[in-house]
Write a protein that holds these residues in place. Structure first.
Motif, short mmCIF file in Angstrom:
data_model
loop_
_atom_site.label_atom_id
_atom_site.label_comp_id
_atom_site.label_asym_id
_atom_site.label_seq_id
_atom_site.Cartn_x
_atom_site.Cartn_y
_atom_site.Cartn_z
N LEU A 11 9.67 9.48 -2.49
CA LEU A 11 9.20 8.79 -3.70
C LEU A 11 10.21 7.73 -4.16
N LEU A 12 11.50 8.06 -4.11
CA LEU A 12 12.52 7.08 -4.49
C LEU A 12 12.49 5.87 -3.58
N LEU A 13 12.36 6.12 -2.27
CA LEU A 13 12.31 5.02 -1.30
C LEU A 13 11.12 4.10 -1.59
N ALA A 14 9.97 4.71 -1.83
CA ALA A 14 8.77 3.90 -2.09
C ALA A 14 8.95 3.06 -3.35
N ALA A 15 9.52 3.65 -4.39
CA ALA A 15 9.71 2.91 -5.64
C ALA A 15 10.66 1.73 -5.46
N LYS A 16 11.74 1.92 -4.69
CA LYS A 16 12.72 0.85 -4.50
C LYS A 16 12.15 -0.27 -3.63
N LEU A 17 11.42 0.09 -2.58
CA LEU A 17 10.84 -0.94 -1.73
C LEU A 17 9.80 -1.76 -2.50
N LEU A 18 9.06 -1.09 -3.38
CA LEU A 18 8.08 -1.82 -4.20
C LEU A 18 8.77 -2.81 -5.13
N LEU A 19 9.86 -2.37 -5.77
CA LEU A 19 10.61 -3.26 -6.66
C LEU A 19 11.25 -4.40 -5.87
N ALA A 20 11.76 -4.11 -4.66
CA ALA A 20 12.35 -5.17 -3.84
C ALA A 20 11.31 -6.21 -3.46
N TRP A 21 10.07 -5.78 -3.18
CA TRP A 21 8.99 -6.71 -2.82
C TRP A 21 8.59 -7.57 -4.03
N ILE A 22 8.56 -6.95 -5.22
CA ILE A 22 8.17 -7.67 -6.42
C ILE A 22 9.22 -8.70 -6.81
N THR A 23 10.49 -8.33 -6.74
CA THR A 23 11.57 -9.19 -7.25
C THR A 23 12.22 -10.06 -6.20
N GLY A 24 12.18 -9.64 -4.94
CA GLY A 24 12.91 -10.36 -3.90
C GLY A 24 14.41 -10.13 -3.97
N SER A 25 14.82 -9.04 -4.63
CA SER A 25 16.24 -8.76 -4.85
C SER A 25 16.88 -8.15 -3.60
N THR A 26 17.99 -8.74 -3.17
CA THR A 26 18.76 -8.18 -2.05
C THR A 26 19.41 -6.87 -2.45
N PRO A 41 18.83 -16.20 -2.19
CA PRO A 41 17.39 -16.40 -2.36
C PRO A 41 17.01 -16.35 -3.84
N ASP A 42 15.82 -16.84 -4.14
CA ASP A 42 15.33 -16.75 -5.51
C ASP A 42 14.96 -15.31 -5.85
N VAL A 43 15.30 -14.93 -7.08
CA VAL A 43 14.98 -13.58 -7.56
C VAL A 43 14.04 -13.73 -8.75
N THR A 44 12.89 -13.02 -8.72
CA THR A 44 11.88 -13.13 -9.77
C THR A 44 11.64 -11.78 -10.45
N ALA A 45 10.90 -11.82 -11.55
CA ALA A 45 10.53 -10.60 -12.30
C ALA A 45 11.75 -9.73 -12.55
N LEU A 46 12.81 -10.35 -13.06
CA LEU A 46 14.06 -9.62 -13.26
C LEU A 46 13.92 -8.52 -14.30
N ASP A 47 13.09 -8.73 -15.33
CA ASP A 47 12.92 -7.70 -16.34
C ASP A 47 12.27 -6.45 -15.75
N VAL A 48 11.28 -6.65 -14.88
CA VAL A 48 10.64 -5.50 -14.22
C VAL A 48 11.64 -4.79 -13.31
N GLY A 49 12.43 -5.56 -12.58
CA GLY A 49 13.42 -4.95 -11.69
C GLY A 49 14.47 -4.17 -12.45
N ALA A 50 14.94 -4.73 -13.56
CA ALA A 50 15.98 -4.06 -14.34
C ALA A 50 15.46 -2.75 -14.93
N ILE A 51 14.28 -2.78 -15.54
CA ILE A 51 13.72 -1.57 -16.13
C ILE A 51 13.44 -0.52 -15.05
N GLY A 52 12.88 -0.97 -13.93
CA GLY A 52 12.59 -0.02 -12.84
C GLY A 52 13.84 0.63 -12.29
N MET A 53 14.91 -0.14 -12.08
CA MET A 53 16.14 0.43 -11.52
C MET A 53 16.83 1.35 -12.52
N ALA A 54 16.72 1.05 -13.81
CA ALA A 54 17.30 1.94 -14.82
C ALA A 54 16.61 3.30 -14.78
#
Length: 380
Positions: free
Chosen positions: A53-68, A140-153
């Motif tokens: 479940l953790l892996l799936a959540a992180k990969l989803l956030l990485a796809w949404i934000t493009g965060s390395t 690279p460009d990073v998008t949806a930073l607010d979603v990424g930050a809340i999700g990672m928290a």
């Protein structure tokens, strides 16, 4: 006449009317041993599902934000899925009973699980570095930073809670694989917190280069954690002495101490996953019969089983006393005493690991060197 401990001739003291009564098998007051086996496997399987479940959540956030940085955290989680799966297998195999081909059981497999975890984490750290370092040069460009930050928290908080549970249950069930898996998850929670900080900084400063830099930092932290886990696995496979465990054994001996028990020493411990094998030497009055010595050994074996679990095995090697023990022997009206009683000696993990009774006594009394060994004829 009965033979005394360590004698080659009948002992004139074995049936002496002045001999003190034999030790009795008293009820133990130590807490009951925790459940193992099935509980370990069940928790390990739950850890596998949790990691997926953790892996799936992180990969989803990485796809949404493009965060390395989030992608690097996901790579670590992929390693955690594999190690959790092997930890479940190790918990199952390690809980199997002993057989003719494995007289000490299968518990050592849990340390192979810990070693595999360290190796896979090392591979994950290298892969993260390979992905992140080129992106430092070309962020690279990073998008949806607010979603990424809340999700990672949220991920960091949930991961920390799961890690604490696994470490606590791993220690309770004496499962090195579960404990190592929990420590890996705790390190994962720390790296997820670092990703949250990195994404927040990118959002505040507008500098996308901070995202891959955080990923490189995460790679370093993962590698450090991998080395620590490998160190733990090597220590378990090579039966490295554990001072905390030795102190625990000494405490159990003190709690169940009976008159005539002298200078436990040469204590060696084999960690066998969820089981513990203990070898120790115990000095007893030389006029005691073998039956009385066996009663003392049985008291110790039961005490250790109640402290470390029913799968614990304790081997007590009984040695006959010599005159150097007389000042510390609390047997009343001892028929072979050669010097007056001055007081019993406290036992500690450091004293019971000493190689001989003389060294154990010298360490406890602070004499700095062991007393001279008695002449061979004093053993009779």
């Amino acid at each position: 006449m009965e033979r005394g401990l360590g004698t080659t001739h009948p002992s004139r003291w074995a049936s002496s009317p002045t001999a003190p009564p034999a030790p009795t098998l008293v009820p133990m007051s130590t807490p009951a041993a925790p459940a193992t086996g099935t509980a370990s496997v069940r928790i390990a399987l739950a850890a596998v599902a949790f990691s997926v479940l953790l892996l799936a959540a992180k990969l989803l956030l990485a796809w949404i934000t493009g965060s390395t940085a989030i992608l690097s955290d996901g790579i670590e989680s992929s390693a955690n899925v594999l190690t959790s799966a092997f930890a479940a297998f190790a918990a199952w195999l390690g809980s199997r009973p002993r057989d003719a081909d494995h007289p000490y059981g299968h518990g050592k497999v849990e340390y192979f699980s810990v070693a595999l975890e360290g190796v896979l984490l090392s591979v994950a750290a290298v892969l993260i570095a390979i992905v992140a370092i080129p992106r430092v040069l070309d962020p690279p460009d990073v998008t949806a930073l607010d979603v990424g930050a809340i999700g990672m928290a949220l991920i960091a908080l949930v991961t920390a809670a799961g890690a604490r549970f696994l470490v606590r249950r791993g220690r309770t069930l004496q499962s090195p694989a579960l404990e190592a898996d929990g420590k890996h998850l705790m390190a994962d929670a720390i790296t997820s917190s670092g990703v949250f900080v990195g994404i927040t900084l990118v959002h505040v400063t507008g500098l996308p280069v901070l995202d891959p830099l955080v990923a490189v930092l995460i790679a370093g932290l993962i590698l450090f954690n991998a080395v620590r886990i490998l160190r733990q696995a090597i220590a378990g496979l090579m039966d490295e002495a554990d001072p905390v465990l030795l102190d625990d054994i000494a405490r159990v001996l003190e709690e169940h101490r009976q008159p005539g028990w002298l200078a436990p020493h040469l204590t060696r411990v084999h960690r066998l996953g969820q089981a513990v094998h203990i070898d120790l030497h115990l000095v007893l009055p030389r006029y005691w019969s073998i039956d009385r010595g066996h009663d003392a050994a049985t008291v110790i074996e039961k005490a250790m089983q109640q402290r470390f679990g029913t799968r614990n095995e304790t081997m007590v090697h009984m040695e006959p006393c010599t005159p150097i023990s007389c000042p510390y022997c609390d047997v009343e009206d001892c028929p072979v005493r050669e010097s007056p009683f001055s007081g019993t000696l406290p036992w500690s993990g450091e004293s019971i690991r000493r190689g001989s009774r003389a060294e154990a006594i010298a360490h406890t009394t602070g004499e700095g060197k062991a007393p001279r060994a008695p002449a061979p004829d004093t053993l009779r």
